[in-house]
Design a protein around this motif. Structure first.
Motif, PDB file in Angstrom:
ATOM      1  N   THR A  57       6.686 -10.738   2.996  1.00  0.00           N
ATOM      2  CA  THR A  57       7.478  -9.565   3.358  1.00  0.00           C
ATOM      3  C   THR A  57       8.222  -9.813   4.667  1.00  0.00           C
ATOM      4  O   THR A  57       8.085 -10.857   5.300  1.00  0.00           O
ATOM      5  CB  THR A  57       6.589  -8.320   3.507  1.00  0.00           C
ATOM      6  N   ARG A  59      10.783  -7.433   7.854  1.00  0.00           N
ATOM      7  CA  ARG A  59      11.043  -6.151   8.499  1.00  0.00           C
ATOM      8  C   ARG A  59      11.562  -5.143   7.470  1.00  0.00           C
ATOM      9  O   ARG A  59      12.419  -5.444   6.642  1.00  0.00           O
ATOM     10  CB  ARG A  59      12.074  -6.346   9.609  1.00  0.00           C
ATOM     11  N   ASN A  62       7.569  -2.332   4.431  1.00  0.00           N
ATOM     12  CA  ASN A  62       6.245  -1.701   4.385  1.00  0.00           C
ATOM     13  C   ASN A  62       5.994  -0.942   3.091  1.00  0.00           C
ATOM     14  O   ASN A  62       4.843  -0.772   2.674  1.00  0.00           O
ATOM     15  CB  ASN A  62       6.064  -0.744   5.572  1.00  0.00           C
ATOM     16  N   GLU A  65       3.801  -2.851   0.621  1.00  0.00           N
ATOM     17  CA  GLU A  65       2.366  -2.798   0.916  1.00  0.00           C
ATOM     18  C   GLU A  65       1.793  -1.441   0.553  1.00  0.00           C
ATOM     19  O   GLU A  65       0.701  -1.345  -0.032  1.00  0.00           O
ATOM     20  CB  GLU A  65       2.125  -3.115   2.392  1.00  0.00           C
ATOM     21  N   ASP A  66       2.511  -0.377   0.876  1.00  0.00           N
ATOM     22  CA  ASP A  66       2.025   0.968   0.570  1.00  0.00           C
ATOM     23  C   ASP A  66       1.887   1.169  -0.941  1.00  0.00           C
ATOM     24  O   ASP A  66       0.944   1.833  -1.400  1.00  0.00           O
ATOM     25  CB  ASP A  66       2.989   2.019   1.141  1.00  0.00           C
ATOM     26  N   TYR A 101      -0.616 -10.196   2.491  1.00  0.00           N
ATOM     27  CA  TYR A 101       0.775 -10.084   2.911  1.00  0.00           C
ATOM     28  C   TYR A 101       1.026 -10.999   4.099  1.00  0.00           C
ATOM     29  O   TYR A 101       0.238 -11.050   5.040  1.00  0.00           O
ATOM     30  CB  TYR A 101       1.110  -8.636   3.284  1.00  0.00           C
ATOM     31  N   ARG A 103       4.163 -12.200   6.836  1.00  0.00           N
ATOM     32  CA  ARG A 103       5.454 -11.760   7.362  1.00  0.00           C
ATOM     33  C   ARG A 103       6.379 -12.965   7.570  1.00  0.00           C
ATOM     34  O   ARG A 103       6.013 -13.924   8.243  1.00  0.00           O
ATOM     35  CB  ARG A 103       5.230 -11.043   8.688  1.00  0.00           C
TER      36      ARG A 103
END
Length: 294
Positions: A57, A59, A62, A65-66, A101, A103
């Motif tokens: 993932t 910026r 999110n 992930e949610d 996850y 980044r």
């Protein structure tokens, strides 16, 4: 022989083809009827028996992930309202599989996204699934490729034939057929990213499914940044090819390209027509349209 256990899902791209819709939400979360695009690829990996999934993932991502996390508040509300069917649907998403996850701080290309996942892959061969490519198949596409890996013990890229005029949109391979009895397996000799029509070595295009050996990491590091300042996976695969065998496999199934607007709309129509709840009414609506009107 090492079993394929892990899958990587690069999802840190900016989604510029879908702006402004993707200005504040990930492209991977655009709905295809009633599920976000990325969920189709995740379900394919789960159905193929992959145990550990790594989503890359960046910026503003999110929401991915949610989506795959437990939503206590929503589940509580649905339970209180006695909506058992929706509650089951929501819980099924978070119960799919274990997901980690990672980044990617800069969107530096597909090759860089794979490098970011290196520490999570335990120096084992692994699968890569690009969410833009949604593949319908009786046997999941990545499962077919895992079986090919088991046979040839080599990295595998997924293939499809494309019209000659479309080769400029894909990575194209130069290859010779392997006698597998079905004409689906090829020995890769070279690959070219988005060649001119007259320079394309074939009309066999690489699409977004890969089984890669750990050797890809050294190959990508040696490759470095290419066009646009990005680390291109095709460049890394070409370098890997100088050291290891790569097999190409013409998968069984139908691929939907949800990576551009027209492909996304086509996929939406086809999946809506196949939807048990919506299909009949949607089909009747399409038949009622006057397609000749401007």
């Amino acid at each position: 022989m090492t079993r394929i256990r892990r899958a990587v899902f690069p999802a840190a791209g900016l989604g510029t083809r879908f702006l402004p819709a993707t200005k504040a939400q990930p492209k991977e979360m655009l709905p295809l009827v009633d599920k976000p695009i990325i969920q189709y690829a995740v379900e394919e990996a789960v159905a193929s028996g992959l145990e550990n999934l790594i989503i890359i993932t960046g910026r503003g991502k999110n929401a991915i992930e949610d989506h795959f996390d437990v939503s206590f508040e929503l589940e509580k509300i649905l339970e209180e309202r006695g909506n058992a069917s929706l509650l089951s649907l929501v819980r099924a998403v978070s119960d799919l599989v274990h997901i980690a996850y990672v980044r990617q701080k800069e969107a530096l290309g597909l090759g860089h996204a794979i490098l970011v996942a290196q520490d999570f892959l335990n120096n084992e061969p692994f699968a890569v699934l690009l969410g833009d490519d949604i593949i319908e198949a009786d046997i999941p596409c990545i499962r077919q490729m895992m079986d090919i890996y088991d046979t040839y013990k080599s990295s595998v890229v997924a293939l499809m034939e494309v019209p000659r005029e479309e080769v400029t949109r894909y990575g194209i391979i130069r290859a010779t057929p392997v006698d597998d009895g079905e004409g689906r397996v090829y020995e890769v000799h070279d690959m070219v990213e988005k060649p001119r029509i007259e320079d394309a070595p074939s009309n066999l295009a690489i699409i977004g499914r890969y089984i890669l050996s750990p050797g890809i990491f050294e190959a990508l590091q040696e490759t470095g940044r290419g066009s646009g300042g990005e680390i291109q996976l095709t460049d890394g695969l070409r370098r890997l090819l100088s050291k290891e065998r790569i097999i190409a496999y013409k998968f069984r199934g139908k691929r939907h390209d949800a990576g551009d607007k027209l492909g996304y709309l086509r996929a939406t129509v086809e999946f809506a027509l196949k939807n048990e709840e919506l299909g009949p009414a949607f089909r009747a609506y399409l038949k009622s349209l006057d397609l000749n009107s401007k």
